[in-house]
Design a protein around this motif. Structure first.
Motif, PDB file in Angstrom:
ATOM      1  N   ALA A 263     -28.279 -32.752  68.042  1.00 45.84           N
ATOM      2  CA  ALA A 263     -27.778 -31.677  68.794  1.00 45.84           C
ATOM      3  C   ALA A 263     -27.676 -31.886  70.358  1.00 45.84           C
ATOM      4  N   MET A 265     -26.741 -34.611  71.722  1.00 45.33           N
ATOM      5  CA  MET A 265     -25.401 -35.112  71.851  1.00 45.33           C
ATOM      6  C   MET A 265     -24.276 -34.394  71.863  1.00 45.33           C
ATOM      7  N   ASP A 266     -24.394 -33.437  70.636  1.00 44.68           N
ATOM      8  CA  ASP A 266     -23.390 -32.408  70.525  1.00 44.68           C
ATOM      9  C   ASP A 266     -23.036 -31.625  71.746  1.00 44.68           C
ATOM     10  N   LEU A 267     -24.445 -31.184  72.440  1.00 48.76           N
ATOM     11  CA  LEU A 267     -24.278 -30.234  73.572  1.00 48.76           C
ATOM     12  C   LEU A 267     -23.701 -30.974  74.759  1.00 48.76           C
ATOM     13  N   LYS A 269     -21.466 -33.342  74.455  1.00 46.05           N
ATOM     14  CA  LYS A 269     -19.862 -33.269  74.244  1.00 46.05           C
ATOM     15  C   LYS A 269     -19.365 -31.752  74.482  1.00 46.05           C
ATOM     16  N   TYR A 270     -20.186 -30.648  74.153  1.00 42.75           N
ATOM     17  CA  TYR A 270     -19.916 -29.474  74.503  1.00 42.75           C
ATOM     18  C   TYR A 270     -19.492 -29.035  75.791  1.00 42.75           C
ATOM     19  N   TYR A 271     -20.153 -29.595  76.769  1.00 40.06           N
ATOM     20  CA  TYR A 271     -20.188 -29.449  78.087  1.00 40.06           C
ATOM     21  C   TYR A 271     -19.258 -30.396  78.683  1.00 40.06           C
ATOM     22  N   PRO A 275     -21.807 -38.692  74.977  1.00 38.44           N
ATOM     23  CA  PRO A 275     -23.116 -39.508  74.869  1.00 38.44           C
ATOM     24  C   PRO A 275     -23.031 -40.953  75.002  1.00 38.44           C
ATOM     25  N   ASP A 365     -29.737 -26.123  77.544  1.00 32.33           N
ATOM     26  CA  ASP A 365     -28.313 -26.168  78.279  1.00 32.33           C
ATOM     27  C   ASP A 365     -28.139 -26.288  79.540  1.00 32.33           C
TER      28      ASP A 365
END
Lengths: 376, 289
Positions: A263, A265-267, A269-271, A275, A365
């Protein structure tokens, strides 16, 4: 754990599977000698932990020893899916009348090992499954009884209508089950299982994956681990009890727990970041684990920012904080570190970090955004 | 009410004298869980912390103390048999925290557990917690808040993260349960979703999935077919590369079905609102209620 084809062949042979002779070669000269000994046409196959070896040019036929040497020369040192080929297998080429697929895979849905066979072998079986599912036959095996003779017989006649061939296939399927079960495999595969014009059934390829959780009771298989086939950083992580996978990005991640690590790593990428790795320091982590984690992350030259995301449960925030302080004192880091710390012993952890001049956030976050910003 | 555990729970701790077992037994007692017995072979007759009798076998704990639920902290090489022992002793609910049990062994354990009519949660799971009432396992008690949201997850610390986000926003939970990250587990999403649907204390459910397998897709179909309560979802592993095992033995993408994108699509197609970030679960829940 992955093992090589030549190792899977040995296991298959020990369970009575009809696997033709083969020799492992690490130099062109050894391959040439092996070809001379076998006589006739041989096949040279790259031994790497990657599928699609044939398509990548890692499998070649050679009609005499000189050609075998040249083929081995070409394959050794070749890169297949990022892995350098250091060994080749040399085996006599087999004349093929038919090619079948047989395999056993651990099936999560039925909670059983499932044996799959298809008369359409020698090709990518996932493609057969997608385009021609009716050509694949399956049998869920009750592991308490093993593959029953009638199950093996039923599947064997899906492959061969000739009883002389089918009987040989029954023995091969039984051997495959024994190899799978005996080695605590999660996958055991022969692609292809061939019949020859002389009416012989032979396994001319072998693939096995072994359940990592079973290695404590499989010392002979643990000893097969090819440390050269593993990235040095991943080997170092395994020895330190960490779970680490290198990726292509520049934000190094150090997280406790696999789900939270994914999660995080996904975040990243989201921002808008990328990673550099997956790294799970696991539960009940000691400061030493954190030191090892930081060493591994900082050895990756593409890392430009390091992000800790720790949700204390079994893992104690003060342990992680001590590890960060100890590691940064020892490692001479020039990469900025962003720390998110919450949960068990959070206050002690924050105090330790602030005492050493670090800041710690409690919001995931915010910390991820910051780690992405400082990387760019 | 809650699901699977509650005021009726009489817990036996298998591996109570070990490092993890003793630590978490104290935490569970402190939280209010009725720990009626412990089991460590060879330590029968001792009393743990002056209050919990220790037995050599689970069968004795069941007969002497009426244990109806067990939690397992024993090392991986003994944990498969610990599950069998609990099922054999007639324990109805078995929660296995231990990580690293061989897959082949779990395949032999599961049919036995089912034949004995027991429910297994895990292995390799954090257990479950009913805020303010009872906890079985290792979920931290200080981050939960009593309320009416059910949480079911394949993960450990990611579950804590999401509980924490909900609690911080003032949204309480009825039961939070981690079902475990292994390929072979005793209780799956479907079992938990059905239990939440039937639970009078739960108004909505959060389901937290990850890459690997197809359990999320199966769960999504069940939500559409059987559930009247709103369900909000999150999937971890968007950035995970195929073919690599991401820590959890179950978290490996093989074939296209195990990808995060495929699971997100299955959720959306079946009426599950998907949060892109953990923090968005709060808004999605508020919108669904």
């Amino acid at each position: 754990m992955n093992i090589h084809e030549y190792q899977a062949r040995e296991i298959f042979r020990s369970h009575g599977l009809p696997v033709p002779d083969s020799v492992l070669a690490e130099t062109a000269e050894q391959a040439r000698d092996a070809a001379a000994r076998f006589g006739g046409t041989v096949v040279i196959k790259a031994q790497v932990h990657a599928g699609g070896r044939g398509k990548a040019g890692g499998v070649k036929l050679a009609s005499d020893p000189a050609e075998a040497g040249e083929a081995a020369e070409a394959i050794l040192g070749m890169e297949i899916k990022g892995l350098v080929v250091e060994k080749v297998l040399v085996a006599p080429a087999v004349e093929i009348a038919t090619e079948a697929y047989v395999g056993i895979v651990m099936d999560r849905a039925s909670q059983r090992p499932v044996m799959m066979v298809s008369p359409e072998g020698g090709v990518d079986i996932e493609e057969v499954a997608a385009t021609k599912p009716e050509a694949i036959f399956k049998e869920a095996i009750d592991p308490r009884y093993g593959l029953m003779p009638h199950e093996a017989t039923g599947l064997a006649y899906r492959l061969f209508s000739d009883p002389a061939l089918a009987k040989q296939a029954v023995r091969a399927l039984a051997g495959l089950w024994n190899a799978y079960d005996g080695a605590d495999a999660t996958l055991a595969e022969i692609n292809p299982l061939v019949s020859t014009p002389e009416g012989e059934v032979l396994a001319i390829d072998a693939k096995m994956n072994i359940d990592d959780s079973s290695l404590f009771r499989q010392p002979e298989i643990e000893a097969m681990r090819d440390e050269g086939a593993e990235a040095p950083s991943e080997q170092r992580a395994r020895e330190a009890g960490l779970s680490y996978i290198k990726l292509e990005g520049d934000v190094g991640c150090c997280v406790n727990g696999a789900g939270l690590a994914m999660a995080t790593m996904d975040l990243v990428k989201y921002y808008g970041g990328s990673p550099a790795n997956f790294l799970d320091i696991g539960g009940s982590s000691s400061p030493e684990k954190v030191v090892a984690a930081l060493e591994i992350i900082t050895q990756d030259p593409s890392v430009r920012s390091i992000l800790f995301n720790i949700f204390g449960g079994i893992t104690r925030c003060d342990d992680v904080a001590n590890g960060i302080v100890e590691a940064t004192g020892r490692l001479d880091l020039d990469v900025p570190i962003t720390i998110r710390l919450t949960g068990t012993n959070e206050k002690e952890g924050v105090r330790i970090l602030e005492g050493a001049g670090f800041e710690a956030d409690t919001d995931m976050d915010r910390a991820v955004q910051r780690a992405v910003e400082v990387a760019s | 009410m809650a699901i699977f555990i509650g005021g009726q729970t009489r817990l036996v701790v298998q591996g109570i004298t070990g490092r993890d077992g003793s630590f978490h037994t104290r935490q569970m007692i402190e939280y209010g869980t009725r720990v009626v017995a412990g089991v460590t072979p060879g330590k029968g007759g001792l009393t743990f912390d002056g209050s919990v009798p220790v037995y050599n076998t689970v069968a004795e704990a069941v007969v002497e103390r009426g244990a109806n639920t067990s939690v397992i902290y024993v090392p991986a090489r003994f944990a498969g048999d610990a599950i069998l022992e609990a099922a054999d002793a007639g324990v109805g609910l078995i929660v296995c925290i231990t990580e690293g049990i061989p897959v082949a062994e779990m395949m032999r354990v599961m049919p036995f557990v089912q034949e004995r009519g027991a429910r297994l949660i895990g292995p390799n799971c954090p257990g479950l917690i009913v805020p303010g009432v009872c906890k079985v396992g290792i979920l931290p008690g200080q981050i939960v808040l009593p309320g009416r949201i059910g949480i079911v997850s394949r993960s450990g610390t990611l579950t804590y993260e999401i509980i924490f986000q909900l609690t911080s926003a003032g949204i309480g939970q009825s039961t939070s349960i981690g079902i475990g990250g292994d390929p072979i587990i005793g209780t799956d999403f479907v079992d938990c979703l059905r239990a939440f649907e039937a639970d009078g204390d739960t108004d909505a459910v959060v389901i937290i999935g990850e890459i690997g397998g197809t359990d999320e897709q199966t769960a999504a179909r069940l939500v559409k077919e059987e559930m009247s309560k709103p369900v909000v979802g999150f999937i971890a592993g968007q950035t995970a590369p195929p073919g690599r095992r991401m820590g959890h033995a179950g978290a490996i993408i093989s074939g296209s079905e195990g990808t995060a994108a495929e699971k997100v699509r299955a959720f959306q197609e079946n009426g599950i609102a998907v949060a892109e970030r953990p923090v968005e679960i709060v808004d999605a829940l508020r919108a669904s209620l």
